[in-house]
Design an enzyme around this catalytic site. Structure first.
Site, short mmCIF file in Angstrom:
data_model
loop_
_atom_site.label_atom_id
_atom_site.label_comp_id
_atom_site.label_asym_id
_atom_site.label_seq_id
_atom_site.Cartn_x
_atom_site.Cartn_y
_atom_site.Cartn_z
N GLU A 232 27.25 -12.44 13.61
CA GLU A 232 26.21 -12.18 12.61
C GLU A 232 26.96 -11.93 11.31
O GLU A 232 27.55 -10.88 11.12
CB GLU A 232 25.39 -10.98 13.07
N CYS A 266 23.24 -7.91 4.83
CA CYS A 266 23.51 -9.34 4.97
C CYS A 266 22.28 -10.17 4.60
O CYS A 266 22.41 -11.25 4.05
CB CYS A 266 23.98 -9.65 6.39
#
Ligand SMILES: O=CCCC(=O)O
Length: 460
Positions: A232, A266
């Site tokens: 991720e 993110c």
């Protein structure tokens, strides 16, 4: 790679608070042996019994939310209320998997044409390595640990070097909740030791949340050792506004999402792509919100102040990206001031006029900077939204839901949202495509990664 040192360094002051020694090789071996022996018994514990323990973990995150919040704010500078909220969110994540896990992991009978009985079982795979970052010190661990504890996997956890107290607090919660010895193992590993752990035959997979650079290194090591990886990584998510009859409202939504966690998420809306007829008003509204803020103590959260970034280096790196854009002709509407001294304060900024020759166009801006682009058609908005190496999330906003949905359908991303910056919740799968990585966390898909989908066949 150089050896990391684990330390608490308060980004609001630039002062070191506490240092922790890195693990010895013997301690790493002990963690691996313990994860393996923990697995031998944990995999055979009935899933409903595992659920009771995972549910206790959930409750402890809620009970200790205030104390956990202070640890995170001290370590990485996020505003205290956001840190407490993060701890409470971890409760939801562990509770979600404790409640839904038994159903999600249930056997699945499949139609057999040969007369026998065929079932797909969801069996654990063994000890896993988790490598987790500093931006959400508890939440990132929770979304990896909760589904895997439910499945019967065990965990060796390497946390960010800047979050040792968070790492120890999580271990304490696991122990207090009754997670058996060996099932969850925090280790202050060095980078070399991480390579050793990935190569070790007892480890069956690795999950990393972090930078694209770290993802490439860990993904390569996992591949070389034939280990499954979930990565991720970064993102530069577009926030597209096609039209609006409330520009102040949509600017408020965009700004609130961008500034959350001081812009260090993110899936933050790092690129705002705005239709030309509302562009000027949108920039004015954003600028109003960013203007005049002063550096403040993230523990106190006084109105009109902003929190530090996670580290001086992070603030300096962001400043260099913004300066590069400004030197090549971008307009800095407000903010973008790096405070002198050792602390990590960088004033929230609004930037427009960014072009392809500037670092800010293709690089991820991991901090409180809103980059705003002007477009003149839906097609141009989509083309710009997809002009990125990343593919994590994205959102499209319009008074006409069908119009927004049509553009959102074209997003090259793992998560596409209409009239919402991001769907977030324990039940919502999270992950990306392109250089944002692969694999999914949270929701039903979060229990599909490190699992042996074993065919169990009984002939007639
Ligand atoms: O930084 C990555 C995760 C961000 C989030 O889920 O809010």
């Amino acid at each position: 790679m150089s050896a990391p040192t684990y330390k608490v360094l308060n980004p609001a002051t630039g002062k070191i608070v506490e240092e922790f020694p890195t693990a010895t090789d013997e301690q790493v071996e002990q963690a691996l042996a313990s994860a393996q022996s923990g697995y031998e018994s944990w995999q055979n514990v009935d899933i409903n019994e595992r659920a009771k323990i995972v549910s206790k973990v959930a409750q402890l995150f809620a009970d200790k939310a205030d104390e956990l919040g202070k640890i995170m704010t001290l370590e990485m500078g996020k505003p205290l209320s956001e840190a407490v909220g993060e701890a409470e969110y971890c409760k939801d994540i562990f509770e979600y998997f404790a409640t839904e896990g038994p159903t999600l992991a249930a056997d699945q009978e499949i139609k057999s044409f040969s007369g026998g009985k065929a079932v797909v079982q969801r069996r654990p795979v063994g000890p896993l390595l988790g490598i987790m970052p500093w931006n959400f010190p508890l939440y990132q661990v929770a979304r990896f640990a909760a589904p895997n504890l439910m499945l019967g996997n065990t965990i060796v956890l390497k946390h960010a070097e800047s979050c040792p107290r968070s790492a120890l607090a999580i271990q304490e919660i696991m122990d207090e909740a009754g997670v058996p010895a060996g099932v969850y193992n925090n280790v202050f590993a060095t980078h070399d030791q991480i390579s050793t752990i990935i190569a070790d035959s007892r480890i069956q997979g690795v999950s990393l949340t972090g930078s694209e650079r770290a993802g490439a290194i860990i993904g390569e090591q996992a591949g070389r050792n034939l280990k499954k990886a979930v990565l991720e990584l970064g993102g530069s998510d577009p926030f597209v506004v096609l039209d609006s009859n409330d520009v102040a409202g949509i600017a408020e939504t965009a700004w609130g999402f961008r500034i959350d966690n001081t812009g260090q998420a993110c899936n933050s809306n790092k690129r705002m792509i705005i239709m030309e007829d509302i562009f000027d008003d949108f920039v004015t509204e954003l600028t109003k919100r960013a203007d005049g803020l002063t550096p403040g103590d993230p523990m106190a959260e006084v109105d009109g102040t902003f929190a530090p970034m996670s580290s001086r280096k992070a603030a300096e790196d962001l400043h260099a990206q913004v300066q590069d854009a400004v030197s090549k002709g971008a307009t800095l509407h407000t903010g973008g001031v790096l405070q002198d001294g050792p602390a990590a304060y960088y004033s929230p900024a609004v930037l427009s006029g960014v072009t392809k020759d500037m670092r800010a166009y293709y690089e991820e801006l991991f901090g409180p900077v809103a980059v705003v682009y002007k477009v003149s058609s839906d097609e141009q908005a989509l083309e710009l939204a997809n002009d990125t190496i990343y593919g994590l999330g994205g959102s499209v906003h319009s008074t006409d839901e069908a119009r927004a949905a049509k553009v959102a359908m074209g997003l090259q991303s793992g998560m596409a949202n209409v009239n919402s910056p991001a769907a977030e919740g324990a039940e919502m799968p999270f992950g990306g495509v392109k250089r944002s990585g692969f694999g999914r966390e949270l929701g039903p898909l979060g229990m599909e990664e490190f699992v042996n989908k074993r065919l169990f066949y009984i002939g007639d």
